[in-house]
Scaffold this motif. Structure first.
Motif, PDB file in Angstrom:
ATOM      1  N   ARG A   1       0.849  -1.200   0.000  1.00 56.70           N
ATOM      2  CA  ARG A   1       0.000   0.000   0.000  1.00 56.70           C
ATOM      3  C   ARG A   1       0.878   1.242   0.000  1.00 56.70           C
ATOM      4  O   ARG A   1       2.079   1.164   0.221  1.00 56.70           O
ATOM      5  CB  ARG A   1      -0.896   0.021   1.243  1.00 56.70           C
TER       6      ARG A   1
ATOM      7  N   ALA B   1       1.169   5.365   1.469  1.00 51.70           N
ATOM      8  CA  ALA B   1       0.695   6.391   2.392  1.00 51.70           C
ATOM      9  C   ALA B   1       1.160   7.745   1.893  1.00 51.70           C
ATOM     10  O   ALA B   1       2.242   7.864   1.305  1.00 51.70           O
ATOM     11  CB  ALA B   1       1.228   6.139   3.803  1.00 51.70           C
TER      12      ALA B   1
ATOM     13  N   ASP C   1      -4.018   7.331   3.557  1.00 47.72           N
ATOM     14  CA  ASP C   1      -3.907   6.520   2.354  1.00 47.72           C
ATOM     15  C   ASP C   1      -3.625   7.439   1.167  1.00 47.72           C
ATOM     16  O   ASP C   1      -4.201   8.522   1.056  1.00 47.72           O
ATOM     17  CB  ASP C   1      -5.218   5.769   2.142  1.00 47.72           C
TER      18      ASP C   1
ATOM     19  N   TYR D   1      -3.287   7.317  -7.271  1.00 45.49           N
ATOM     20  CA  TYR D   1      -2.426   7.449  -6.087  1.00 45.49           C
ATOM     21  C   TYR D   1      -1.773   8.831  -6.099  1.00 45.49           C
ATOM     22  O   TYR D   1      -0.622   8.982  -6.472  1.00 45.49           O
ATOM     23  CB  TYR D   1      -1.390   6.330  -6.074  1.00 45.49           C
TER      24      TYR D   1
ATOM     25  N   LEU E   1     -10.728   8.145   4.081  1.00 52.24           N
ATOM     26  CA  LEU E   1      -9.435   7.524   3.808  1.00 52.24           C
ATOM     27  C   LEU E   1      -8.901   6.912   5.095  1.00 52.24           C
ATOM     28  O   LEU E   1      -9.199   7.397   6.193  1.00 52.24           O
ATOM     29  CB  LEU E   1      -8.427   8.574   3.335  1.00 52.24           C
ATOM     30  N   GLN E   2      -8.073   5.890   4.971  1.00 50.25           N
ATOM     31  CA  GLN E   2      -7.405   5.340   6.139  1.00 50.25           C
ATOM     32  C   GLN E   2      -6.376   6.345   6.630  1.00 50.25           C
ATOM     33  O   GLN E   2      -5.693   6.992   5.837  1.00 50.25           O
ATOM     34  CB  GLN E   2      -6.705   4.034   5.808  1.00 50.25           C
TER      35      GLN E   2
END
Length: 121
Positions: free
Chosen positions: A47, A49, A63, A72, A112-113
């Motif tokens: 993933r 960040a 995220d 992204y 979002l995380q």
């Protein structure tokens, strides 16, 4: 910078680290971050960040994937504040995300995380 995950919770003022499921993960040296601008970090599980610091030196991590476009790009967003909440605006469609909670300020259904950083206080 080794980008290693460690369980040592000691704060290191010279680097920015994120708390992941298996411990602290070093992202980069603190000096590499420019307040108000983000960097993308590849996490051990693949993933990404988006990591930011504000003018006070507080670090935030969310995220990096824009949930509206799938791109992204959140690390390229602009920081701002609204009603006392620090946010990042997506560089594509300009939706704003609270950097503490990940909640979209423009659509209550989307978030979002967020990742705890060792400089989030």
């Amino acid at each position: 910078m080794n980008n290693a995950t460690t369980n040592n919770p000691t704060i290191n003022d010279s680097s920015i680290r994120l708390l992941l499921d298996d411990g602290w993960f070093e992202v980069c040296e603190r000096a590499r971050l420019i307040p108000g601008r983000g960097v993308a970090a590849l996490l051990p599980d693949g993933r990404q960040a988006a990591v930011f610091t504000d003018r006070t030196g507080r670090a935030y991590a969310i995220d990096n994937r824009d949930p509206f476009t799938g791109a992204y790009v959140m690390s390229r967003g602009l920081l701002g504040t609204a009603q006392g909440r620090t946010f990042v605006a997506s560089p594509l469609l300009k939706q704003r995300f609270d950097l503490e909670t990940g909640q979209c300020l423009d659509d209550d259904e989307v978030s979002l995380q967020v990742y705890l950083t060792d400089h989030s206080i």
